[in-house]
Design an enzyme around this catalytic site. Structure first.
Site, short mmCIF file in Angstrom:
data_model
loop_
_atom_site.label_atom_id
_atom_site.label_comp_id
_atom_site.label_asym_id
_atom_site.label_seq_id
_atom_site.Cartn_x
_atom_site.Cartn_y
_atom_site.Cartn_z
N ASP A 508 24.39 -75.64 -13.79
CA ASP A 508 25.59 -75.41 -12.97
C ASP A 508 25.37 -75.84 -11.53
OD1 ASP A 508 26.77 -74.39 -15.18
OD2 ASP A 508 26.41 -72.28 -14.65
N ASP A 510 25.81 -74.26 -8.97
CA ASP A 510 25.78 -73.08 -8.09
C ASP A 510 24.33 -72.71 -7.77
OD1 ASP A 510 24.80 -72.06 -10.40
OD2 ASP A 510 26.50 -70.73 -10.81
N ASP A 512 22.37 -70.37 -8.93
CA ASP A 512 21.49 -70.17 -10.08
C ASP A 512 21.07 -71.50 -10.69
OD1 ASP A 512 21.61 -67.48 -9.77
OD2 ASP A 512 23.14 -67.14 -11.31
#
Ligand code: TTJ
Length: 644
Positions: A508, A510, A512
């Protein structure tokens, strides 16, 4: 008086032909005409002032990037001689700038630098500059000469008086030669000049960036402690804590004083080693005789000490401690200064002089033994660390053999979660390493199974920066990656055995996802470095937005800027979907946006500077908060891009 054609003597014609050769094949002299080559020009000029400082006649070197991307290097040395050189019939300073390989060396103290891409001299810089000006002060007069693309523009002339001494050179790299002449990077120059200041104790080097008058940068590098301070600096920078008090410093020179060896080393609490060797201030990235002497002598001397003072317990006596064990947590600088250095290998970054091997070996035998005997607490800390490393290596070996025994094969069977591809032609195959089971599911359905394999990862990934080899081997998150790639790990890693051509990390967009990417890259960098060096590692770039117009038409935006541009272009009513993760995309969308070679964009992970990447991973994945925060503050963009 400006020279006109027809007045050249035979020597001068040779001179012009020499510099013409440099302009025809600049790569042969400075390696490249890209960013690296451009920076090389600066180092080439600065090296001359450093030589003067080493000879003991210069205290201060000032390097400036001036507006218009003009480089100015100024020192307070004796000044390049202005008298007539009898062989050439020209002022010595003119010879320095116009005769290939004349260099700036006129004897007189210090160690003469030769070979490699370095020491090719000021004439090469002159040949590759749109213009270059030199000013020499000899305590009485100021001499001046200007060159354009290597050609002399005026006879050396006195343009004023000064009681000062020194040399000042200004040059503008030639846009006919270099791809870009405006890409001087302050951090790159600072790094190199700092390194030179460490290698040449007591030399004062100032670096100024005056390109933007609103934002002038200025740093001074001066280390009285030389390479000893270099070791301290590396530890601080990486956030490592030393495991014994003092940096070990060893030095020797031969009787003729044609070769000097200096070593500074200290152990830290990490599992990494950082051993940098230099010959005549040139970073010998491919090692050579100085590193060979070091690797050979270290285990011998340490083991002798351990035996003599009974430092190894009865139950550990079977462990044979090798250099591999002694290098764990070691930071070392090996610096050799030698007349007539021989640089070998394709990149000329390997030292060849055989005398150095025995000098380094003897230095360690004599002086390191002495250090160990005088500092028993430090010695014990070092031996204990090497013992722990040896045990971990032994455990790793057993873990490896276990895997082999279980499967009855040399290579382990493929991981259960892997959806392999059909093609056996490695050159066309790819493996997507995908974070999360749902994204893994979409990827499996969306892929082209002919050449694309999918390996889903889940759960908490091991931070290899904080784990020893044995923990890496047995790790249930990393084992599937190792077996799927099929090329082994660590010293046994063999790119030939790699099962896929492209290793694509898909996570992803993002925080994380970024974390997973960094953990995997750290793992590849520490345990499968050729994978990165040979350009096999990629980062998938999933879109951030889907913009729909009606039911049929969809656009994807990979950045906020792209989204705004698309919205401005598309007429009528649109709906925007922001993808929070890969899991939100259905298989077709994932294929279309991220996996289809015809339409996708990917980042290829490149290793431009292994040293810098080493520092980066130490800082990012280490356990000290302060260096990490500092790094993120100064490199926020870099962290997002993960371009190592
Ligand atoms: C060499 O020995 C005799 C007296 O002059 C010495 C010398 O050449 N010193 C010297 C050269 N100091 N600085 C330079 C130098 C500085 C720059 C910036 C560029 C070049 C090519 C040389």
């Amino acid at each position: 008086m400006t020279k006109v054609e027809g007045e050249y003597g035979a020597d001068e014609i040779q001179v012009l032909e020499g510099l013409e050769a440099v302009r025809k094949r600049p790569g042969m002299y400075i390696g490249s005409t890209g960013e690296r080559g451009l920076h090389h020009l600066v180092y080439e000029i600065v090296d001359n002032s450093i030589d003067e400082a080493l000879a003991g006649y210069c205290d201060k070197i000032e390097v400036s990037i001036l507006p218009g991307n003009i480089i100015r290097v100024k020192d307070d040395g004796r000044g390049i001689p202005v008298g007539i050189n009898s062989k050439m019939g020209l002022p010595a300073v003119t010879v320095v700038f116009t005769v290939l390989h004349a260099g700036g060396k006129f004897g007189g103290g210090g160690y003469k630098v030769s070979g490699g891409l370095h020491g090719v001299g000021a004439s090469v810089v002159n040949a590759l500059s749109e213009w270059l000006e030199v000013r020499v002060c000899d305590g009485k007069d100021i001499y001046f000469q200007r060159y354009e693309r290597g050609k002399i523009m005026n006879d050396l002339e006195v343009i004023g008086q000064s009681t000062r001494r020194g040399t000042e050179v200004r040059f503008k790299a030639d846009p006919e030669i270099f791809k870009d002449t405006d890409v001087y990077d302050y951090a790159t120059l600072a790094r190199r000049l700092r390194e030179q200041a460490f290698l040449n104790a007591g030399v004062n080097i100032e670096l100024k960036d005056e390109r933007d008058p609103e934002n002038i940068k200025d740093k001074t590098f001066y280390y009285q402690g030389g390479i000893k301070e270099f070791v301290n600096y590396i530890h601080k920078k990486k956030g490592y804590t030393p495991i014994h008090d003092e940096v070990i410093y060893l030095r020797t020179a031969n009787l003729e004083n044609t070769c000097e060896v200096e070593i500074a080393m200290q152990y830290n609490d990490s599992y990494n080693s950082d051993i940098r060797s230099f010959a005549n201030n040139i970073h010998t990235t491919d090692g050579g005789t100085h590193e060979e002497g070091f690797r050979r002598a270290i285990p011998r001397v340490m083991n002798n000490y351990a035996t003599k003072f009974n430092k190894i317990k009865e139950k550990d006596k079977d462990l044979k401690l090798e250099f591999e064990d002694y290098k764990e947590g070691m930071t070392a600088i090996i610096s050799v200064k030698i007349t007539e250095a021989q640089f070998e290998g394709q990149t000329k970054a390997k030292l060849g002089n055989t005398i150095v091997r025995s000098m380094v070996s003897k230095l360690i035998t004599d002086k390191l033994s002495e250090f160990l005997e005088e500092n028993p607490a430090s010695a014990s800390a070092i031996i204990d660390k090497a013992l722990a490393s040896a045990k971990a290596r032994e455990a790793a070996r057993k873990a490896r053999e276990n895997v082999r025994r279980k499967t009855g094969l040399e290579s382990a069977s493929l991981p259960g979660k892997l959806a392999d591809c059909q093609s056996k032609d490695r050159s066309e195959t790819e493996i997507y390493i995908v974070e999360g089971d749902s994204a893994g599911g979409s990827a499996k359905q969306g892929r082209d199974r002919k050449f694309q394999a999918i390996l889903p990862l889940w759960g908490k990934m091991l931070n290899v920066e904080k784990a020893r080899l044995d923990k890496v081997y047995g790790n249930d998150k990393l084992t599937p990656v190792i077996t799927a790639l099929g090329a082994g790990i660590g010293e046994e890693f063999d790119t030939e055995k790699l099962r896929y051509d492209k290793i694509i990390i898909m996570a992803d967009a993002d925080v994380d996802g970024s974390h997973i990417r960094t953990l995997l890259l750290t793992f590849f960098f520490r345990y499968m470095r050729p994978l990165i060096e040979d350009g096999h590692v990629y980062i998938a770039q999933p879109p951030l937005y889907r913009i729909s117009k009606g039911k049929e038409t969809h656009y994807y935006a990979y950045t906020d800027q792209e989204r705004d541009e698309l919205l401005a272009k598309i007429e009528g009513k649109t709906t925007i979907q922001r993808y929070k993760g890969l899991g939100e995309m259905d298989p077709e969308q994932l294929w279309e946006t991220t996996m289809n070679p015809e339409t996708r964009t990917m980042l290829r992970v490149e290793l431009n500077d292994a040293q810098e990447a080493d520092e980066t991973f130490s800082i990012l994945m280490g356990d000290q908060v302060e260096p990490r925060r500092e790094f993120i503050e100064t490199n926020a963009k870099y962290v997002q891009n993960l371009d190592i």
